[in-house]
Design an enzyme around this catalytic site. Structure first.
Site, short mmCIF file in Angstrom:
data_model
loop_
_atom_site.label_atom_id
_atom_site.label_comp_id
_atom_site.label_asym_id
_atom_site.label_seq_id
_atom_site.Cartn_x
_atom_site.Cartn_y
_atom_site.Cartn_z
CE LYS A 34 -24.50 45.43 -22.91
NZ LYS A 34 -23.56 45.47 -21.79
CE LYS A 50 -27.96 45.72 -20.98
NZ LYS A 50 -26.66 45.75 -20.41
C1 PBG Z 1 -21.98 46.70 -18.76
C2 PBG Z 1 -23.45 46.85 -18.74
C3 PBG Z 1 -24.25 47.88 -19.23
C4 PBG Z 1 -25.56 47.59 -18.86
C5 PBG Z 1 -25.52 46.38 -18.19
N1 PBG Z 1 -24.22 45.92 -18.15
C6 PBG Z 1 -23.87 49.14 -19.92
C7 PBG Z 1 -23.35 49.11 -21.28
O1 PBG Z 1 -23.21 48.10 -21.94
O2 PBG Z 1 -23.00 50.23 -21.71
C8 PBG Z 1 -26.76 48.45 -19.12
C9 PBG Z 1 -27.89 48.27 -18.15
C10 PBG Z 1 -28.91 49.34 -18.19
O3 PBG Z 1 -28.91 50.24 -19.03
O4 PBG Z 1 -29.80 49.28 -17.32
N2 PBG Z 1 -21.40 46.50 -19.98
#
Ligand code: PBG
Length: 327
Positions: free
Chosen positions: A194, A247
């Site tokens: 991520k 992601k």
């Molecule tokens: C929680 C999380 C996030 C997303 C999914 N889980 C936000 C982040 O990490 O700031 C983003 C999902 C999206 O942008 O559609 N940590």
């Protein structure tokens, strides 16, 4: 012209083109992200995500009904609690917003497969994904709480948990907590690679989870890095993850390809809020054909090697797949 090999021969009609397609997709691969907000009788549009809504647990089944009718039987729940504090305590409240939502969905739609996002940023008053010590997220202290959150989701009836916090060691911590409490068969879909991405902007508005200070670069990955994604996936495999995830998706297709080639686990990709919002906005402005770009983008993610796609377009894509527009 004396050409023996003519690639165009296989493109002469639709029936033939469909037969030789290299990438096959199905609504079974789609997961729809869904925002639950604490309260009653709420169904409110999300301004940053045109076409998406926040639901209170008592009304979430309206959305589930639509999903099931569209052929999308897997959802990923995010919670927006009424109360936030320094340690995100409403995240593991048995009567928290996600826990209520899981029970409401499972009661009415037992066949809907409910996955929960396990993280702290929507629940902490500072908006970071863990416990702070002097403005630093304390990794090891946070693990204990993540395990508690995942366990409370499983106890409420979640089918699968998906940790998105990017702390080191969270998969092992969550696996242990689930196993020790009789949830050996609840799988973990890990947000393995991520990245610290600007594409999460609309989500943070939707979930009210932007960090109050600083950013997430101390725990999410640097977009410059490729080898590091392999390292994160390797650790998640060793710690017992069942499904890996990359992601965002569209700017990280190379990572999806590389990880899906290298690991034997199912590979998920999350086409995040910014990807959805860009296609929506460009479509609305009349610059592109929204529907076709949606299909082509999703296809590119599967072609890169994803087995599972998490997307705000899940219902529309399932429809398009059923109609054979991509398939
Ligand atoms: C929680 C999380 C996030 C997303 C999914 N889980 C936000 C982040 O990490 O700031 C983003 C999902 C999206 O942008 O559609 N940590």
């Amino acid at each position: 012209m004396d050409l023996t090999i003519r690639p165009r021969r296989l493109r002469t009609c639709d029936t033939l083109r469909r037969m030789v397609r290299e990438t096959r997709v199905s609504p079974d691969s789609l997961i729809y992200p869904l925002f639950l907000i604490e309260g009653e009788n709420i169904r409110e549009p999300i301004p940053s995500l045109d076409g998406q809504w926040r639901y209170s647990p008592d009304r979430v089944c309206e959305e589930i009904e639509e999903c099931m009718a569209a052929g999308v039987k897997r959802v990923l729940l995010f919670g927006i609690p009424a109360h936030k504090d320094a340690c995100g305590s409403s995240a593991w409240d048995p009567y928290g917003v996600v826990q209520q939502g899981i029970r409401a969905i499972k009661e009415k739609y037992p066949d809907c497969y409910v996955i929960t996002d396990v993280c702290m940023c929507e629940y902490t008053d500072h908006g970071h994904c863990g416990i702070l010590h002097d403005h630093e997220v304390d990794n090891d202290e946070t693990l204990r709480l993540l395990a508690k959150i995942a366990l409370s989701h499983a106890q409420a009836g979640a089918d699968k948990v998906a940790p998105s916090d990017m702390m080191d060691g969270r998969i092992a911590a969550i696996r242990n907590a689930l196993d020790e409490n009789g949830f050996k068969n609840v799988p973990i879909m890990s947000y393995s690679a991520k990245y610290a991405s600007a594409f999460y902007g609309p989500f943070r508005d939707a979930a009210g989870s932007a960090p109050a200070f600083g950013d997430r670069r101390g725990y999410q990955m640097d977009p410059h890095n490729r080898r590091e994604a392999m390292k994160e996936c390797t650790l998640d495999v060793e710690e017992g993850a069942d499904i890996l995830m990359v992601k965002p998706a569209l700017s990280y297709l190379d990572i999806i390809r590389e990880c899906s080639d290298a690991f034997d686990l199912p590979m998920a990709a999350y086409s995040v809020s910014g990807e959805y919002a860009m296609i929506k906005a460009a479509g609305k402005a009349g610059l592109i054909d929204e529907h076709r770009v949606m299909c082509e983008s999703a296809l590119s993610i599967f072609r890169a090697g994803a087995d599972i796609l998490i997307t705000y377009y899940a219902k529309e894509l399932a429809q398009a797949m059923k109609q054979g527009e991509l398939g």
